[in-house]
Design a protein around this motif. Structure first.
Motif, PDB file in Angstrom:
ATOM      1  N   GLU A 385       5.230  -0.472  12.636  1.00  0.00           N
ATOM      2  CA  GLU A 385       5.736  -1.242  11.509  1.00  0.00           C
ATOM      3  C   GLU A 385       4.830  -1.092  10.290  1.00  0.00           C
ATOM      4  N   LEU A 386       5.400  -1.333   9.114  1.00  0.00           N
ATOM      5  CA  LEU A 386       4.614  -1.308   7.885  1.00  0.00           C
ATOM      6  C   LEU A 386       3.812  -2.598   7.769  1.00  0.00           C
ATOM      7  N   PRO A 387       2.596  -2.519   7.256  1.00  0.00           N
ATOM      8  CA  PRO A 387       1.830  -3.745   7.045  1.00  0.00           C
ATOM      9  C   PRO A 387       2.449  -4.573   5.927  1.00  0.00           C
ATOM     10  N   GLN A 388       2.507  -5.898   6.127  1.00  0.00           N
ATOM     11  CA  GLN A 388       3.032  -6.752   5.063  1.00  0.00           C
ATOM     12  C   GLN A 388       2.111  -6.715   3.845  1.00  0.00           C
ATOM     13  N   ARG A 389       0.795  -6.698   4.112  1.00  0.00           N
ATOM     14  CA  ARG A 389      -0.189  -6.560   3.040  1.00  0.00           C
ATOM     15  C   ARG A 389      -1.082  -5.372   3.383  1.00  0.00           C
ATOM     16  N   PRO A 390      -0.811  -4.206   2.806  1.00  0.00           N
ATOM     17  CA  PRO A 390      -1.640  -3.048   3.126  1.00  0.00           C
ATOM     18  C   PRO A 390      -3.063  -3.228   2.621  1.00  0.00           C
ATOM     19  N   ALA A 391      -4.003  -2.684   3.359  1.00  0.00           N
ATOM     20  CA  ALA A 391      -5.400  -2.647   2.915  1.00  0.00           C
ATOM     21  C   ALA A 391      -5.553  -1.454   1.977  1.00  0.00           C
ATOM     22  N   CYS A 392      -6.014  -1.706   0.769  1.00  0.00           N
ATOM     23  CA  CYS A 392      -6.021  -0.676  -0.277  1.00  0.00           C
ATOM     24  C   CYS A 392      -7.423  -0.387  -0.790  1.00  0.00           C
ATOM     25  N   VAL A 393      -7.648   0.884  -1.124  1.00  0.00           N
ATOM     26  CA  VAL A 393      -8.819   1.315  -1.890  1.00  0.00           C
ATOM     27  C   VAL A 393      -8.306   1.890  -3.197  1.00  0.00           C
ATOM     28  N   ALA A 394      -8.694   1.289  -4.306  1.00  0.00           N
ATOM     29  CA  ALA A 394      -8.262   1.739  -5.624  1.00  0.00           C
ATOM     30  C   ALA A 394      -9.396   2.504  -6.303  1.00  0.00           C
ATOM     31  N   VAL A 412      -4.959   6.369 -11.549  1.00  0.00           N
ATOM     32  CA  VAL A 412      -5.452   5.506 -10.481  1.00  0.00           C
ATOM     33  C   VAL A 412      -4.938   6.050  -9.153  1.00  0.00           C
ATOM     34  N   ASN A 413      -5.867   6.433  -8.294  1.00  0.00           N
ATOM     35  CA  ASN A 413      -5.529   6.876  -6.942  1.00  0.00           C
ATOM     36  C   ASN A 413      -5.725   5.703  -5.989  1.00  0.00           C
ATOM     37  N   VAL A 414      -4.737   5.477  -5.130  1.00  0.00           N
ATOM     38  CA  VAL A 414      -4.814   4.370  -4.185  1.00  0.00           C
ATOM     39  C   VAL A 414      -4.595   4.908  -2.780  1.00  0.00           C
ATOM     40  N   TRP A 415      -5.552   4.631  -1.913  1.00  0.00           N
ATOM     41  CA  TRP A 415      -5.401   4.946  -0.489  1.00  0.00           C
ATOM     42  C   TRP A 415      -5.131   3.640   0.237  1.00  0.00           C
ATOM     43  N   ALA A 416      -4.158   3.646   1.164  1.00  0.00           N
ATOM     44  CA  ALA A 416      -3.773   2.418   1.857  1.00  0.00           C
ATOM     45  C   ALA A 416      -3.661   2.679   3.362  1.00  0.00           C
ATOM     46  N   GLN A 417      -4.159   1.744   4.148  1.00  0.00           N
ATOM     47  CA  GLN A 417      -4.100   1.775   5.614  1.00  0.00           C
ATOM     48  C   GLN A 417      -3.505   0.446   6.074  1.00  0.00           C
ATOM     49  N   TRP A 418      -3.025   0.379   7.272  1.00  0.00           N
ATOM     50  CA  TRP A 418      -2.689   1.475   8.174  1.00  0.00           C
ATOM     51  C   TRP A 418      -1.181   1.670   8.105  1.00  0.00           C
ATOM     52  N   HIS A 419      -0.731   2.914   8.119  1.00  0.00           N
ATOM     53  CA  HIS A 419       0.688   3.243   8.063  1.00  0.00           C
ATOM     54  C   HIS A 419       0.983   4.284   9.151  1.00  0.00           C
ATOM     55  N   SER A 430      11.354   8.904   4.592  1.00  0.00           N
ATOM     56  CA  SER A 430      12.136   9.027   3.354  1.00  0.00           C
ATOM     57  C   SER A 430      12.808   7.703   3.016  1.00  0.00           C
ATOM     58  N   GLU A 431      13.128   6.896   4.049  1.00  0.00           N
ATOM     59  CA  GLU A 431      13.695   5.570   3.827  1.00  0.00           C
ATOM     60  C   GLU A 431      12.604   4.545   3.515  1.00  0.00           C
ATOM     61  N   ALA A 432      11.484   4.623   4.255  1.00  0.00           N
ATOM     62  CA  ALA A 432      10.452   3.584   4.169  1.00  0.00           C
ATOM     63  C   ALA A 432       9.463   3.808   3.035  1.00  0.00           C
ATOM     64  N   GLY A 433       9.383   5.019   2.524  1.00  0.00           N
ATOM     65  CA  GLY A 433       8.377   5.336   1.516  1.00  0.00           C
ATOM     66  C   GLY A 433       8.400   4.435   0.296  1.00  0.00           C
ATOM     67  N   PRO A 434       9.548   4.233  -0.340  1.00  0.00           N
ATOM     68  CA  PRO A 434       9.573   3.369  -1.532  1.00  0.00           C
ATOM     69  C   PRO A 434       9.122   1.936  -1.231  1.00  0.00           C
ATOM     70  N   GLU A 435       9.534   1.398  -0.075  1.00  0.00           N
ATOM     71  CA  GLU A 435       9.120   0.043   0.290  1.00  0.00           C
ATOM     72  C   GLU A 435       7.603  -0.029   0.475  1.00  0.00           C
ATOM     73  N   ALA A 436       7.053   0.954   1.172  1.00  0.00           N
ATOM     74  CA  ALA A 436       5.613   0.962   1.413  1.00  0.00           C
ATOM     75  C   ALA A 436       4.837   1.104   0.108  1.00  0.00           C
ATOM     76  N   ALA A 437       5.316   1.969  -0.789  1.00  0.00           N
ATOM     77  CA  ALA A 437       4.632   2.152  -2.076  1.00  0.00           C
ATOM     78  C   ALA A 437       4.698   0.884  -2.916  1.00  0.00           C
TER      79      ALA A 437
END
Length: 537
Positions: A385-394, A412-419, A430-437
Motif C-alpha cells: 500500500e501507499l503510505p498515507q504520509r510519505p517520508a520525504c527528503v527535499a 527541488v528534488n524530493v525522494w520519498a519512502q517507502w513505496h 501508472s494508476e497510482a503514480g499521480p496519487e503518490a506524487a
C-alpha cells in the motif's frame, strides 16, 4: 561516437556506464590498459546522470547528494577536479522542521553550531549527548568507510575495527579476556538496530526522528538489526559534508568520461550487452547495438541479475545461476522521486536567523519529526500500500548552484519512502503514480505552507519508472537489499562477494549489487579495477 572494428580485442570490456563502471574503466585506462565500455542507454552515468527534463532545468535522474565518494581516494587518484568536477559543500548538510514544542534542528559541518541548534530545539542534555555521540561514532564510521574501499575480507574487516575497542560502551571481562570482551561489545553495538542506538543516546523524539530518517536512506527501516552504523555515518558529515556537484549529479559522470577519453578509453552508448561468452583464452561480449566486443577481462557493472542473464546466454551453468538467484534479495522497491521545477524554494517556518544566504537549502531536508511516521510508511509498503504520509527528503540545490534552473526559477528534488514496487489489489503504478506524487507534494506543503502553489513543472519517477529507465530491477535503487545479511562478505551472495564469478575466470563484478552496496561511492568500480590490474600482472 568512435567506430569500432568487428571483434577487435581490448584488455577489458566494462558492461554498464554507471558511475562504478566508469570508475573501473578510468582506473584501467589510467594504468595503460585498453578498455571499452558498452552501455544500453543513450545517456551515460545510470543513476548518476543529469538531463534537461523541463526547458532550462538540469534535473538528476537518480542521486543528487554525494555523501560517500568525497570520503574516498577516488577523486584525487583520478584527478577528477582537473577534468571539470567541482563540488560545493552542503553546509548546512541537513535540517529537520520544527514541531509545536520544538524548533527546527539544523545540522552544520561545524559541530559546535550543530549542538547549539540541537540545544535550542530540544535542550542541552541531547545537545551534549550528540557531541559525545559524534566523538564515539566518528572513528567507527571512518573504519566502516575504509572497509568499503577494499574487498570484503572478514580478517581485513576485523583489523579495521581492532583499534576501536575503547569506543565500546561496555566491555565484558572474564575467561575470554578484556580485549576480546571489548571487541564483542563493539561488535554488538555495530550490529544493533538504529532505533536501539538512538534510544540509548538521546531523549527527544524530533532528534531521533531526524537521525533515523538520515540512516534510512539506505533502505532498511531503523528497527532492523545492523542499521546502527547507517546512523553513525552522520558523525562523518562533520568532517566532510555531503557535496553537490556543480551542474548536477551527472557532473561526476562527465568528469569520469573526460578522464577516460584522455587516457584512450572508449564508451559505446546504445550498445546493450546480450551475452558474455567464453571464447578461447578471452571473453566475448555480444551486443544488440553493433559488433561483439572481445577482451581478456570483463567487468560487469550492471545489476547482478542482469549479469546472470548475460552469463546464462553465454552458457554458464544454469543450476549454479539458479542457486545464486535464489539467495539474492532484490526486495520490493524502496521509494520514488518527484522532480519539481518551481518559481520559489520552500519556505520553512521558524528557522534561525544566523543561517547562510542559501538558508537550509544546501542540505537534506529531513521532513520527519516522529519515527512513527517512518514505521507507518514502511508497514504500508510491506503490504503493498501507499503510505498515507510519505517520508520525504527535499533538496533545493538550485540555491547553491544556479546552473540548475532558469533565472528566477528553482529546482527541488524530493525522494520519498517507502513505496512498494508491487502494489496490492492489482493496482499499477501508472494508476497510482499521480496519487503518490500528490501525497509527496502535500507533505512538503505541510512543512512549507504554500509551496505547492509555486510548482511549475513536475516529473514523477515511480518504482516502475526507476526500473524501466535506469535498469533498477524491482525499483530498488540499491540493486539488492541493504539488510545485514546482504552486505559485506554476503553481498550479493557469498560465492560472488569477492567481485569474481566462480567458473568464469576473468569475469569481475562491480556496481551497487556488490560490496559495499548502493549510493555514490565508486568503491566497487575501484575494487574491480584493482583486481583486474592484479590479474594482468
Amino acid at each position: 561516437m568512435t567506430a569500432v572494428a568487428p571483434h577487435r580485442q581490448v584488455d577489458a570490456v566494462v558492461v554498464g556506464a554507471g558511475h562504478n563502471g566508469l570508475v573501473a574503466a578510468a582506473y584501467l585506462a589510467q594504468a595503460g590498459r585498453s578498455v571499452r565500455v558498452v552501455e544500453r542507454d543513450t545517456v551515460p552515468g545510470g543513476a548518476v546522470s543529469t538531463i534537461e527534463r523541463f526547458p532550462g532545468y538540469r534535473v538528476d535522474r537518480g542521486s543528487s547528494a554525494h555523501l560517500m565518494i568525497r570520503h574516498s581516494p577516488i577523486l584525487d587518484e583520478l584527478s577528477l577536479a582537473e577534468h571539470g568536477l567541482h563540488y560545493v559543500d552542503c553546509d548546512p548538510w541537513a535540517f529537520s522542521p520544527g514541531t509545536d514544542s520544538s524548533a527546527p534542528i539544523v545540522f552544520r559541518t561545524d559541530l559546535d553550531a550543530t549542538c547549539a541548534s540541537i540545544e535550542r530545539a530540544v535542550g542541552a542534555a541531547d545537545a551534549d549527548a550528540y557531541r559525545r555521540f559524534v566523538g564515539v561514532w566518528r572513528p567507527r564510521a571512518r573504519a566502516v568507510m575504509e572497509s568499503f574501499y577494499s574487498s570484503p575480507d572478514p580478517a581485513r574487516f576485523a583489523t579495521a575495527f581492532s583499534g576501536l575497542t575503547g569506543t565500546a560502551t561496555t566491555a565484558r571481562t572474564g575467561p575470554i579476556g578484556r580485549r576480546t570482551g571489548a571487541m564483542a561489545s563493539l561488535t554488538q553495538e555495530l550490529m544493533a538496530s538504529g532505533d536501539s542506538l538512538l534510544d540509548r543516546w538521546f531523549t527527544a523524539e524530533p532528534l531521533k526522528a531526524a537521525l533515523a530518517w538520515f540512516g534510512a536512506q539506505s533502505g532498511p527501516p531503523m528497527n532492523a538489526p545492523g542499521t546502527a552504523p547507517m546512523i553513525g555515518f552522520a558523525a562523518l558529515q562533520h568532517d566532510i559534508p555531503p557535496g553537490r556537484a556543480i551542474g548536477g549529479s551527472g557532473a561526476l559522470t562527465a568528469a569520469l568520461l573526460r578522464r577516460l577519453a584522455a587516457d584512450g578509453g572508449e564508451v559505446l552508448l546504445g550498445h546493450a550487452a546480450t551475452a558474455i561468452v567464453p571464447c578461447g583464452d578471452h571473453w566475448r561480449v555480444e551486443t544488440d547495438g553493433g559488433p561483439a566486443q572481445c577482451a581478456t577481462t570483463i567487468i560487469a557493472a550492471c545489476h547482478v541479475l542482469t549479469t546472470m542473464d548475460l552469463l546464462a546466454a553465454g552458457g554458464h551453468d544454469p543450476d549454479t545461476l539458479r542457486r545464486w538467484r535464489s539467495q539474492i534479495v532484490v526486495g520490493d522497491g524502496i521509494g520514488m522521486a518527484v522532480r519539481l521545477g518551481t518559481d520559489a524554494l520552500p519556505e520553512y517556518p521558524d528557522l534561525p536567523s544566523d543561517l547562510p544566504a542559501h538558508g537550509v537549502h544546501s542540505g537534506l531536508g529531513l521532513l520527519v519529526t516522529d519515527r512513527a511516521q517512518l514505521r507507518r510508511a514502511h508497514s504500508s509498503a510491506s503490504v503493498g500500500e501507499l503510505p498515507q504520509r510519505p517520508a520525504c527528503v527535499a533538496m533545493g540545490y538550485s540555491a547553491i548552484d544556479p546552473t540548475l534552473a532558469p533565472p528566477g526559477k528553482h529546482l527541488v528534488n524530493v525522494w520519498a519512502q517507502w513505496h512498494p514496487y508491487r502494489l496490492a489489489g492489482g493496482r499499477t503504478w501508472s494508476e497510482a503514480g499521480p496519487e503518490a506524487a500528490a501525497a509527496v507534494v502535500a507533505e512538503l506543503d505541510r512543512h512549507a505552507p504554500g509551496f505547492g502553489d509555486r510548482i511549475v513543472h513536475t516529473h514523477v519517477q515511480t518504482p516502475a519508472d526507476l526500473e524501466q529507465e535506469l535498469g533498477l530491477l524491482g525499483g530498488n535503487i540499491m540493486h539488492v537489499e541493504m539488510s545485514i545479511d546482504q552486505m559485506f562478505f554476503w553481498r550479493p551472495h557469498p560465492d560472488l562477494a569477492a567481485h569474481r564469478v566462480p567458473g568464469a575466470d576473468g569475469v569481475l563484478l562491480a556496481g551497487a549489487s556488490t560490496h559495499p552496496g548502493g549510493g555514490v561511492t565508486g568503491a566497487s568500480g575501484r575494487i574491480s579495477a584493482r583486481l583486474a590490474l592484479r590479474r594482468r600482472r
